[in-house]
Write a protein that holds these residues in place. Structure first.
Motif, mmCIF file in Angstrom:
data_model
loop_
_atom_site.group_PDB
_atom_site.id
_atom_site.type_symbol
_atom_site.label_atom_id
_atom_site.label_comp_id
_atom_site.label_asym_id
_atom_site.label_seq_id
_atom_site.Cartn_x
_atom_site.Cartn_y
_atom_site.Cartn_z
ATOM 1 N N ILE A 25 0.871 -1.175 0.000
ATOM 2 C CA ILE A 25 0.000 0.000 0.000
ATOM 3 C C ILE A 25 0.908 1.225 0.000
ATOM 4 C CG2 ILE A 25 -1.720 1.346 1.252
ATOM 5 C CD1 ILE A 25 -2.886 -1.165 0.117
ATOM 6 N N SER A 26 0.851 2.004 -1.059
ATOM 7 C CA SER A 26 1.755 3.155 -1.176
ATOM 8 C C SER A 26 1.026 4.477 -0.958
ATOM 9 C CB SER A 26 2.414 3.168 -2.562
ATOM 10 O OG SER A 26 1.441 3.250 -3.580
ATOM 11 N N THR A 27 -0.199 4.409 -0.455
ATOM 12 C CA THR A 27 -0.989 5.639 -0.296
ATOM 13 C C THR A 27 -1.632 5.709 1.084
ATOM 14 O OG1 THR A 27 -2.879 4.538 -1.344
ATOM 15 C CG2 THR A 27 -1.479 5.907 -2.754
ATOM 16 N N LEU A 28 -0.903 5.372 2.120
ATOM 17 C CA LEU A 28 -1.449 5.547 3.465
ATOM 18 C C LEU A 28 -1.443 7.040 3.804
ATOM 19 C CD1 LEU A 28 0.322 2.588 5.296
ATOM 20 C CD2 LEU A 28 -2.118 2.828 4.896
ATOM 21 N N PRO A 29 -2.445 7.511 4.576
ATOM 22 C CA PRO A 29 -3.508 6.733 5.208
ATOM 23 C C PRO A 29 -4.578 6.245 4.236
ATOM 24 C CG PRO A 29 -3.824 9.051 5.647
ATOM 25 C CD PRO A 29 -2.502 8.936 4.940
ATOM 26 N N ASN A 30 -5.145 5.106 4.570
ATOM 27 C CA ASN A 30 -6.162 4.474 3.743
ATOM 28 C C ASN A 30 -7.383 4.217 4.622
ATOM 29 O OD1 ASN A 30 -7.688 2.155 2.639
ATOM 30 N ND2 ASN A 30 -6.130 2.156 1.039
ATOM 31 N N GLY A 31 -8.554 4.673 4.183
ATOM 32 C CA GLY A 31 -9.754 4.560 5.002
ATOM 33 C C GLY A 31 -10.117 3.140 5.371
ATOM 34 N N GLU A 32 -9.828 2.171 4.487
ATOM 35 C CA GLU A 32 -10.181 0.782 4.758
ATOM 36 C C GLU A 32 -9.196 0.122 5.723
ATOM 37 O OE1 GLU A 32 -10.502 -1.289 1.099
ATOM 38 O OE2 GLU A 32 -12.068 0.001 0.289
ATOM 39 N N LEU A 33 -8.040 0.726 5.892
ATOM 40 C CA LEU A 33 -7.009 0.167 6.763
ATOM 41 C C LEU A 33 -6.786 1.114 7.934
ATOM 42 C CD1 LEU A 33 -4.494 -1.084 4.047
ATOM 43 C CD2 LEU A 33 -6.083 -2.472 5.382
ATOM 44 N N ALA A 34 -7.792 1.202 8.784
ATOM 45 C CA ALA A 34 -7.754 2.181 9.875
ATOM 46 C C ALA A 34 -6.576 1.945 10.811
ATOM 47 C CB ALA A 34 -9.069 2.123 10.659
ATOM 48 N N THR A 35 -6.349 0.684 11.195
ATOM 49 C CA THR A 35 -5.260 0.397 12.125
ATOM 50 C C THR A 35 -3.912 0.675 11.485
ATOM 51 O OG1 THR A 35 -6.603 -1.317 13.179
ATOM 52 C CG2 THR A 35 -4.250 -1.341 13.636
ATOM 53 N N SER A 36 -3.742 0.235 10.227
ATOM 54 C CA SER A 36 -2.477 0.496 9.540
ATOM 55 C C SER A 36 -2.254 1.987 9.350
ATOM 56 C CB SER A 36 -2.450 -0.207 8.179
ATOM 57 O OG SER A 36 -2.172 -1.584 8.342
ATOM 58 N N SER A 37 -3.336 2.718 9.085
ATOM 59 C CA SER A 37 -3.210 4.172 8.939
ATOM 60 C C SER A 37 -2.766 4.803 10.251
ATOM 61 C CB SER A 37 -4.533 4.773 8.472
ATOM 62 O OG SER A 37 -4.880 4.289 7.191
ATOM 63 N N GLY A 38 -3.311 4.279 11.368
ATOM 64 C CA GLY A 38 -2.902 4.787 12.675
ATOM 65 C C GLY A 38 -1.447 4.479 12.980
ATOM 66 N N VAL A 39 -1.021 3.260 12.620
ATOM 67 C CA VAL A 39 0.379 2.881 12.808
ATOM 68 C C VAL A 39 1.272 3.762 11.947
ATOM 69 C CG1 VAL A 39 2.083 1.057 12.412
ATOM 70 C CG2 VAL A 39 -0.113 0.498 13.476
ATOM 71 N N ALA A 40 0.862 3.959 10.690
ATOM 72 C CA ALA A 40 1.648 4.787 9.773
ATOM 73 C C ALA A 40 1.781 6.208 10.316
ATOM 74 C CB ALA A 40 1.005 4.794 8.394
ATOM 75 N N ALA A 41 0.687 6.738 10.867
ATOM 76 C CA ALA A 41 0.740 8.079 11.435
ATOM 77 C C ALA A 41 1.702 8.133 12.616
ATOM 78 C CB ALA A 41 -0.660 8.523 11.855
ATOM 79 N N ALA A 42 1.665 7.096 13.452
ATOM 80 C CA ALA A 42 2.555 7.043 14.614
ATOM 81 C C ALA A 42 4.022 6.939 14.193
ATOM 82 C CB ALA A 42 2.183 5.857 15.503
ATOM 83 N N LEU A 43 4.260 6.267 13.076
ATOM 84 C CA LEU A 43 5.639 6.073 12.601
ATOM 85 C C LEU A 43 6.046 7.129 11.582
ATOM 86 C CD1 LEU A 43 5.742 2.184 12.076
ATOM 87 C CD2 LEU A 43 6.190 3.519 14.137
ATOM 88 N N ASP A 44 5.140 8.080 11.307
ATOM 89 C CA ASP A 44 5.386 9.108 10.295
ATOM 90 C C ASP A 44 5.724 8.456 8.955
ATOM 91 O OD1 ASP A 44 5.569 11.660 9.258
ATOM 92 O OD2 ASP A 44 7.694 11.874 9.778
ATOM 93 N N ALA A 45 4.913 7.471 8.560
ATOM 94 C CA ALA A 45 5.132 6.735 7.310
ATOM 95 C C ALA A 45 4.014 7.039 6.320
ATOM 96 C CB ALA A 45 5.196 5.234 7.582
#
Length: 212
Positions: A127-147
């Motif tokens: 997934i190269s376009t986080l944040p992604n609405g369908e991946l709420a947890t991954s989006s939260g992790v990405a935000a925490a990791l600044d990814a």
């Protein structure tokens, strides 16, 4: 392509006497790529030696993650193993403890976590376009990791076999992996699977030796 100079490795093979060829074959390879392949082979050997010598599994997984961090500029690698239907962070040398908390204890059934999807399907995902609405947890992790992107590869001893975890790379940029980065990530997952399988066999032998 940009007009800059490149250092290359040139190999010439004289096949003038070969009737089927009748020419001198010249092969040219980018020396940086040549060096990358050499480094890849060396690291592969080093990790396989660790597995053969029964190095503690934590150290081997840490070595794999550190190597992937070097191979993927801008990416931070995390090895997640499945324990009691939750993900346990087994190695993440480039993450500080605050960031590591974001990856711990997530359910394998969480539909919003990318690693859960990769683990459940035994299929590598990008997934190269986080944040992604369908991946709420991954989006939260990405935000925490600044990814901005996440790549997840299941750890399985054989193709089609149930995975025991995933190797995830959280990238600071919204990018897909380059071919050489993807090859390194797949190799890292394969080495992790070998290390985990070896550790399980060793533990089983020790159990058999100690219990009737």
């Amino acid at each position: 392509g940009d007009g800059s100079d490149r250092e290359v490795v040139v190999v010439a093979e004289n096949l003038l006497d070969d009737p089927a060829v009748g020419a001198v074959i010249i092969s040219i390879a980018d020396s940086a790529e040549f060096g990358r392949i050499e480094t890849l082979a060396t690291q592969n050997t080093t990790i396989l030696e660790q597995i053969a010598l029964d190095t503690p599994i934590e150290d081997t997984l840490d070595a794999i993650a550190r190597w992937l961090d070097q191979q993927i500029p801008g990416g931070r690698c995390a090895v997640l193993l499945v324990d009691d239907e939750t993900f346990r962070l087994a190695a993440a040398p480039s993450l500080d403890p605050v960031h590591s908390v974001a990856l711990a204890g997530i359910s394998v059934h969480d539909p919003g976590f990318m690693a859960a999807a990769a683990w459940g399907r035994s299929e590598a995902l990008v997934i190269s376009t986080l944040p992604n609405g369908e991946l709420a947890t991954s989006s939260g992790v990405a935000a925490a990791l600044d990814a901005q992107a996440c790549w997840s590869v299941p750890i399985a001893h054989a193709r089609g076999e149930a995975a025991c975890g995933t190797i995830d790379v959280h990238h600071r940029d919204a990018v897909h992996p380059r071919p050489e980065e993807w090859s390194s990530l797949l190799l890292g997952a394969r080495l992790a699977a070998l290390a985990i399988e070896s550790d399980r066999r060793r533990a089983d032998l020790e159990h058999r030796a100690a219990y009737d």
